[in-house]
Design a protein around this motif. Sequence first.
Motif, PDB file in Angstrom:
ATOM      1  N   ALA A  40     -49.994 -65.008  99.616  1.00 45.76           N
ATOM      2  CA  ALA A  40     -49.349 -65.952 100.800  1.00 45.76           C
ATOM      3  C   ALA A  40     -47.747 -65.556 100.821  1.00 45.76           C
ATOM      4  N   GLY A  41     -47.348 -64.417 100.289  1.00 49.91           N
ATOM      5  CA  GLY A  41     -45.799 -63.989 100.217  1.00 49.91           C
ATOM      6  C   GLY A  41     -45.194 -64.887  99.400  1.00 49.91           C
ATOM      7  N   PHE A  42     -45.643 -65.706  98.520  1.00 44.26           N
ATOM      8  CA  PHE A  42     -44.547 -66.446  97.783  1.00 44.26           C
ATOM      9  C   PHE A  42     -44.657 -66.009  96.118  1.00 44.26           C
ATOM     10  N   ASP A  43     -44.711 -64.827  95.942  1.00 43.59           N
ATOM     11  CA  ASP A  43     -44.857 -64.057  94.646  1.00 43.59           C
ATOM     12  C   ASP A  43     -43.442 -64.046  94.033  1.00 43.59           C
ATOM     13  N   SER A  44     -43.205 -64.132  92.725  1.00 44.37           N
ATOM     14  CA  SER A  44     -42.117 -64.268  92.352  1.00 44.37           C
ATOM     15  C   SER A  44     -41.134 -63.138  92.549  1.00 44.37           C
ATOM     16  N   ALA A  45     -41.655 -61.917  92.807  1.00 47.12           N
ATOM     17  CA  ALA A  45     -40.850 -60.629  92.962  1.00 47.12           C
ATOM     18  C   ALA A  45     -40.227 -60.846  94.297  1.00 47.12           C
ATOM     19  N   THR A  46     -41.026 -61.087  95.307  1.00 48.07           N
ATOM     20  CA  THR A  46     -40.430 -61.248  96.827  1.00 48.07           C
ATOM     21  C   THR A  46     -39.787 -62.576  96.670  1.00 48.07           C
ATOM     22  N   LEU A  47     -39.825 -63.345  96.150  1.00 48.12           N
ATOM     23  CA  LEU A  47     -38.881 -64.607  96.200  1.00 48.12           C
ATOM     24  C   LEU A  47     -37.418 -64.064  95.660  1.00 48.12           C
ATOM     25  N   ARG A  48     -37.467 -63.477  94.472  1.00 45.47           N
ATOM     26  CA  ARG A  48     -36.163 -63.038  93.876  1.00 45.47           C
ATOM     27  C   ARG A  48     -35.467 -62.428  94.690  1.00 45.47           C
ATOM     28  N   GLU A  49     -36.084 -61.238  95.433  1.00 45.07           N
ATOM     29  CA  GLU A  49     -35.645 -60.143  96.446  1.00 45.07           C
ATOM     30  C   GLU A  49     -34.806 -60.969  97.494  1.00 45.07           C
ATOM     31  N   LEU A  50     -35.372 -62.037  97.897  1.00 46.73           N
ATOM     32  CA  LEU A  50     -34.865 -62.962  99.025  1.00 46.73           C
ATOM     33  C   LEU A  50     -33.795 -63.608  98.346  1.00 46.73           C
TER      34      LEU A  50
END
Length: 389
Positions: free
Chosen positions: A111-121
């Motif tokens: 869904a695009g809410f994984d932790s790595a993606t969120l911390r990159e944002l």
Amino acid sequence: MNRQTSTEHPLPLAGVTVVAIEQALAAPLCTCRLAEMGARVIKIERPEGDFARGYDAAANGNSSYFLWTNRGKESVVLDFKLADDAALLRRLIAEADIFVQNLAPGALLRAGFDSATLRELHPQLITCDITGYGTGSETSKLKAYDFLVQCESGLVSVSGAPDAPGRIGVSICDIGAGMNATIAVLSALTLRDRTGQGSGVSVSLFDGAADWMTVPYVHERYGKGAPAPQGLKHPSIAPYGAYRTSEGRDTVISIQNDREWGNFCEVFLGNREIASDVRFATNNARVQNRKALDALIGDAFRTRALDEALSLLGDANIAYGQLRQVADMTTHPALRTWSMAADDVELQMVAPPVRAPWDAQRFKPAPKLGEHTARIREEFAAETEEAGA
């Protein structure tokens, strides 16, 4: 980043916002501890709610599990697979300090809410992932309920009675994972205070259980084999177990060194010379001759009533306890409770284990399903450009 702060109590996490996509026990316990320290915890629930809401109805018609681990939170119902709800979730996370989740591995990645993606944002964001078996191994995708992890980790194999291994009577792997997650999040907050950068932390139920199994692990791998279930005895220390008094009451004693053993022999057994018997002179000898030791001590207990036995144990300065039932625990003189409202009824809930200057002496209630959805949607509504701006 908390939009709602309170000055009523000087709580250590006042001003911290947590967004949690959580269910059952491990993650909710972690975020509950954060809420007790003053954090604002926004709990994301599916339309049918956290399934722990339906575990039982023991707390005035409410689930004991849910009330214990969700007090003081805000409940928001959304489906992040829907575009509008996903956009709302992104806005919530953008305002958060901490993101905690314990969904099945891969659920949030898709869904695009994984932790790595969120911390990159959001580089300042702290993310905490709670899994059953971690990631990257063949067990990563297994469903990991508490009892299953108790079995997989070997906890059950060293619990219970001889020839009857047993489940530990509370959800200890879930509880341990929740507490480990709390430690990890607080550590990441401390690091962020120094560096300004968030961190990704993760814990698993199995890792916590394996850590507790270190002593049996070492015995199995490097010693003479892991201990078998001992019932109400200790595998490495003797005497350390339960003995029955004349009226059938079980008293547990723990003797940790030879000095205490000598005192016990003199005062309770009435014969100091037993302490120097070659079979019992050292702890290792007592463990090796446990059957004869237990028979000797058991005979001494059976001739005494509980009050006399406890008095003699006190005179000998021996550590002891009584084998109590849950009903006894509810009136134990050491038990501390705080009030908590549940559907307009005041319940006495077990107080937090950490005693601190900011104790409130009362719990905030657990939220009804979706109780704060409308307010949160309004508070975090998408910002629109002013006409003519």
